[in-house]
Design an enzyme around this catalytic site. Structure first.
Site, PDB file in Angstrom:
ATOM      1  N   GLU A  20      51.060  44.090  11.423  1.00 28.05           N
ATOM      2  CA  GLU A  20      51.867  42.973  11.695  1.00 28.05           C
ATOM      3  C   GLU A  20      51.610  41.962  11.111  1.00 28.05           C
ATOM      4  OE1 GLU A  20      52.522  42.348  15.799  1.00 28.05           O
ATOM      5  OE2 GLU A  20      54.400  40.863  15.364  1.00 28.05           O
TER       6      GLU A  20
ATOM      7  N   ARG B  34      42.030  55.513  21.238  1.00 28.09           N
ATOM      8  CA  ARG B  34      42.765  56.154  22.566  1.00 28.09           C
ATOM      9  C   ARG B  34      43.408  57.633  22.303  1.00 28.09           C
ATOM     10  NH1 ARG B  34      44.441  50.753  22.796  1.00 28.09           N
ATOM     11  NH2 ARG B  34      46.465  51.477  21.633  1.00 28.09           N
TER      12      ARG B  34
END
Ligand code: AMP
Length: 172
Positions: free
Chosen positions: A96, A59
């Site tokens: 994560e 992005r």
């Protein structure tokens, strides 16, 4: 800025439960919002002598390309592993769950460059911190950091060097 904010779509529980995903496709598809993004980003960096904009896959390629074009700089992609064809340098970073890797071409940045690294959203800052280290290892004259959106509750700036010059168009 209210106009851009009105075009950001919050997608709840994407890509996993508990995440509110800031979807910018609804900004980019709107001609007026896309134009404002290009203008606002370029106003931040027009007078800084920027020679290269580094966009983070994927992005960050969108706003990064527009910014580079607007200020007359070159564009450099920071990509997921195995995508860049020539000699690369890489940085591993914690996610994560597990780790991820980001790469750039070794010859993409030279010591006479003044660089802005751009991504769409600052969350935990892990991705940007990894790209920052990669760019730093190529010793450009200066590195700036930019986002369209900053999720300030996640304290992503803490992941970056204390003296990093960070801007974001919108902060939540
Ligand atoms: P970070 O946690 O800062 O390393 O973010 C990892 C990547 O995921 C970045 O490219 C962000 O643009 C994206 N990202 C993380 N959280 C969000 C979110 N809530 N909404 C949109 N994009 C996100």
């Amino acid at each position: 800025m209210d106009y851009i904010k009105s075009k950001i779509r919050d997608v709840v529980d994407f890509p996993s439960k508990g995440i509110v995903f800031k979807d910018l496709t609804t900004v980019f598809k709107d001609p007026r919002a896309l134009h404002i993004i290009g203008w606002d980003l370029s106003q931040l960096y027009r007078d800084k002598g920027i020679t290269k904009v580094v966009g983070i896959e994927s992005r960050g390629f969108i706003g990064g390309s527009i910014l580079a074009y607007e200020i007359g700089a070159g564009f450099v992609p920071a990509r997921k592993p195995g995508k860049l064809p020539a000699d690369t340098i890489r940085m591993e970073y914690a996610k994560e769950y597990g780790t991820d890797v980001i790469e750039i071409h070794r010859d993409a940045i030279t010591p006479d460059d003044i660089v802005v690294i751009h991504d769409d959203v600052l969350a935990t800052g892990g991705t940007m911190a990894a790209v920052y280290k990669l760019i730093e290892s190529l010793h450009p004259k200066k590195i700036y950091v930019n986002f369209i959106i900053e999720l300030s509750a996640l304290n992503g700036r803490k992941a970056l060097p204390a003296d990093a010059e960070v801007t974001s168009l919108i902060s939540y």
